[in-house]
Every structure is written in C-alpha cells, then in structure tokens.
Design an enzyme around this catalytic site. Structure first.
Site, PDB file in Angstrom:
ATOM      1  N   LYS A 125       0.834  -1.202   0.000  1.00  0.00           N
ATOM      2  CA  LYS A 125       0.000   0.000   0.000  1.00  0.00           C
ATOM      3  C   LYS A 125       0.871   1.254   0.000  1.00  0.00           C
ATOM      4  O   LYS A 125       0.699   2.149  -0.838  1.00  0.00           O
ATOM      5  CB  LYS A 125      -0.930   0.003   1.216  1.00  0.00           C
ATOM      6  CG  LYS A 125      -1.705   1.307   1.390  1.00  0.00           C
ATOM      7  CD  LYS A 125      -2.403   1.367   2.729  1.00  0.00           C
ATOM      8  CE  LYS A 125      -2.912   2.783   2.996  1.00  0.00           C
ATOM      9  NZ  LYS A 125      -3.519   2.918   4.329  1.00  0.00           N
ATOM     10  N   ASP A 143      -6.522   0.550   0.216  1.00  0.00           N
ATOM     11  CA  ASP A 143      -6.730   0.925   1.607  1.00  0.00           C
ATOM     12  C   ASP A 143      -8.083   0.392   2.057  1.00  0.00           C
ATOM     13  O   ASP A 143      -8.733  -0.373   1.343  1.00  0.00           O
ATOM     14  CB  ASP A 143      -6.630   2.443   1.789  1.00  0.00           C
ATOM     15  CG  ASP A 143      -7.713   3.201   1.024  1.00  0.00           C
ATOM     16  OD1 ASP A 143      -8.622   2.564   0.453  1.00  0.00           O
ATOM     17  OD2 ASP A 143      -7.657   4.442   1.013  1.00  0.00           O
TER      18      ASP A 143
END
Length: 215
Positions: A125, A143
């Site tokens: 991420k 996310d």
C-alpha cells in the site's frame, strides 16, 4: 458476478466517478517531497490523513531532513508521533527506514516495488502511494475504502489486499489505477460510509450489486 457484467459496468462506474470527482491526481497527505510522503504514509496506518497532517506540520519542522530522522532518538520520536497510534512500531520503522534509505539508496526514495517494500514499515500500500504520487507509475492503492467498496461493487471477491490489487488491475484500465483510490476514498468518506452506507444518495447505486440487492 459474470465477467461480461463487469465489463459493462466498469466503464459506467468510472465515467460517473470522473464526472462527480474530476480526474486530478490528489494526495490527501501533505508533503513537499518523496521522503516526507513516505513517512506520512507510514504514519497513516490505522490513522486518519487529517491527524497525520496535523502531526507532520510540526514534525517536518523539527526533523527537516531524512538524516535528522535517521539520527532521531526513538523515545523522543515516539512522543512526537504519539497521537497517530502504534507509535512505538512507527517510530522504530521510520528511523530504520531512513537509515536504510541513506545507507543503500543515497538518501533517495526508490521507485521500484521490490526496493520500496524492502524498507522497514513499507508494504505494498505504502509503496504504491509513492509510485503513483511521486513517480506517476500506474499503481492501485488498496486501503480500507478501496477494499470495502471494490467488494461491494463486485470487482473483487478477495479480502487479501494484494489479491484485491491484482483483481482490480484486471478490470480497471491502467489510466484509472491511481484515480481509483482517490475517487473511492472520497466516495467512502462522504456516501459509502462504514458501517452504514448512504445507498439512497449514491450515484452508483444502480451499478452496485450491494446496493440493488437491497431493493
């Protein structure tokens, strides 16, 4: 969900998102350079962007360079970032990350996914945030909003972020990989909220299996 159905719905979903939210690449974490965004993204784990921005406003004045973070006292840095949560691990990772950047990359933040994920505290991420926002490399950031809403839209059936990323890469055009995170964050904060989404207000409701199955 049939693949043919996804091929029909995805262009419509993207068109509506573009029309509602625009196509500008927006980063909600305030930063002046690559290493600041890297540290801010590490701090954003289990913390809101708004809180991170409050903390980093003073943090980057106190530690104006990557070398300052590399030399930081662990306990003092923990106090500086305490309000972001998980401050012990975050402080430890930030110091170790900056030391590795200096020792192995000449103080520059790399662009490669393997190099980025080799840094302490950096997962896919965080790496994709850097790749997309700093280097403009098409990347999908998974996310909490992207994970939840992509599932509701029927674009993935997985829970693992890396598998979700791969699923989305298959169904989204590359020119919308970065935008997907930007748009879905906005949608998730304003309409498709957890735990109670405002389906009756959503401009994607007729294209969302989770929405129209409730009717």
């Amino acid at each position: 969900m049939k693949k043919s159905d996804i091929k029909i719905r995805v262009p419509q979903i993207l068109s509506r998102l573009d029309e509602r939210y625009g196509t500008d690449h927006i980063c909600y974490l305030e930063h002046d350079n690559a290493w600041q965004l890297l540290i801010s993204t590490i701090l954003s784990a289990q913390c809101t962007d708004a809180r991170v921005n409050i903390v980093t406003k003073d943090l980057y004045r106190k530690y104006p360079s990557i070398e300052d973070f590399a030399r930081a006292d662990l306990k003092e840095l923990e106090k500086d970032i305490h309000s972001t949560g998980f401050y012990h691990n975050k402080a430890k990772n930030i110091i170790a990350c900056c030391r590795k950047l200096i020792g192995e990359y000449g103080g520059e933040v790399p662009s490669g996914i393997d190099e980025l994920t080799s840094l302490p505290g950096v997962g896919r991420k965080t790496a994709n945030v850097i790749r997309g926002n700093i280097y403009n490399i098409p990347s999908i950031v998974v996310d909490t909003h992207v994970k939840r809403i992509s599932g509701k839209l029927g674009l993935t059936g997985n829970d693992d972020p890396e598998k979700i990323e791969k699923d989305l890469m298959k169904v989204l055009p590359e020119d919308h990989w970065i935008l997907w995170n930007i748009h879905i964050i906005t949608l998730g904060r304003t309409i498709c909220k957890a735990p109670v989404p405002r389906c009756e207000e959503c401009f994607l409701c007729d294209l969302c299996p989770a929405c129209y199955t409730q009717e």
